[in-house]
Write an enzyme that holds these catalytic residues in place. Sequence first.
Site, PDB file in Angstrom:
ATOM      1  N   GLU A  79       0.823  -1.209   0.000  1.00  0.00           N
ATOM      2  CA  GLU A  79       0.000   0.000   0.000  1.00  0.00           C
ATOM      3  C   GLU A  79       0.860   1.263   0.000  1.00  0.00           C
ATOM      4  OE1 GLU A  79      -3.003  -0.085  -0.627  1.00  0.00           O
ATOM      5  OE2 GLU A  79      -3.584  -2.152  -0.174  1.00  0.00           O
ATOM      6  N   ARG A  89     -18.337  -0.122   4.993  1.00  0.00           N
ATOM      7  CA  ARG A  89     -19.440  -0.767   4.274  1.00  0.00           C
ATOM      8  C   ARG A  89     -20.130  -1.797   5.147  1.00  0.00           C
ATOM      9  NH1 ARG A  89     -19.591  -5.351   1.546  1.00  0.00           N
ATOM     10  NH2 ARG A  89     -17.321  -5.587   1.616  1.00  0.00           N
ATOM     11  N   CYS A 142      -8.381  -1.625   8.004  1.00  0.00           N
ATOM     12  CA  CYS A 142      -7.000  -1.675   7.506  1.00  0.00           C
ATOM     13  C   CYS A 142      -6.464  -0.266   7.261  1.00  0.00           C
ATOM     14  CB  CYS A 142      -6.928  -2.497   6.219  1.00  0.00           C
ATOM     15  SG  CYS A 142      -7.140  -4.275   6.468  1.00  0.00           S
ATOM     16  N   HIS A 165      -1.458  -5.517   2.146  1.00  0.00           N
ATOM     17  CA  HIS A 165      -2.669  -6.335   2.070  1.00  0.00           C
ATOM     18  C   HIS A 165      -2.331  -7.698   1.476  1.00  0.00           C
ATOM     19  CE1 HIS A 165      -5.888  -3.083   2.554  1.00  0.00           C
ATOM     20  NE2 HIS A 165      -6.287  -4.092   3.298  1.00  0.00           N
TER      21      HIS A 165
END
Length: 213
Positions: A79, A89, A142, A165
């Site tokens: 990342e 979500r 995360c 990830h």
Amino acid sequence: MILLTGFEPFGGETVNPSWTAARSAARLLQSEGLDVQALELPCVFGESAALLQEALERFRPELVVCAGQAGGRPRISLERVAINCDDARIPDNAGNRPVDEPVVQGGPAAYFTSLPVKAALAALTAQNIPAEVSQTAGTYVCNHVFYALMHALRLRPGTRGGFVHVPYEDSQLPAGSGTPSLPAQQMAAALAVVVRTALVTTADLKLAAGATH
């Protein structure tokens, strides 16, 4: 000293490959003589960042690599950037579901990783481990931890850190599902490669690894 973190299972899963990989990578690196600690973080907004902060103060690491699961991605994702936004979500493991809330009130919009992600990409590719530089860590726990880490490290100039990830682990999916996954051992090896690369790299490579969308 090196700190590796992964997450507890979430979203109805019984395992989280990020913790499996972090714990196994720590053991591998310890066998090479490195001082490494592994820490499992709760998949909970706020609590995860607080536990990470406590670990930074207790261990005072020179390098921090946090890991999380990105189910559906086919590669190890290095990342690049954390954004100051929690937008869930699905609820976290404590039932929290923040929407358009800052990770740190008044903090900057984003932080870039201080890991040499391009050099790590090259090292992973050389070992035939599928990898990519990712331009988004999402807006779930995360990214929350990634942003909190980099916000904390602004006051620790001698410490570098970032986020990786990992895909689903093979054992999480039924045979023939078609959903991308990687063996647990390969994900642990990948985190170890990231650590080794960071320890010997002071300036990242200038390597094309961007995205068009």
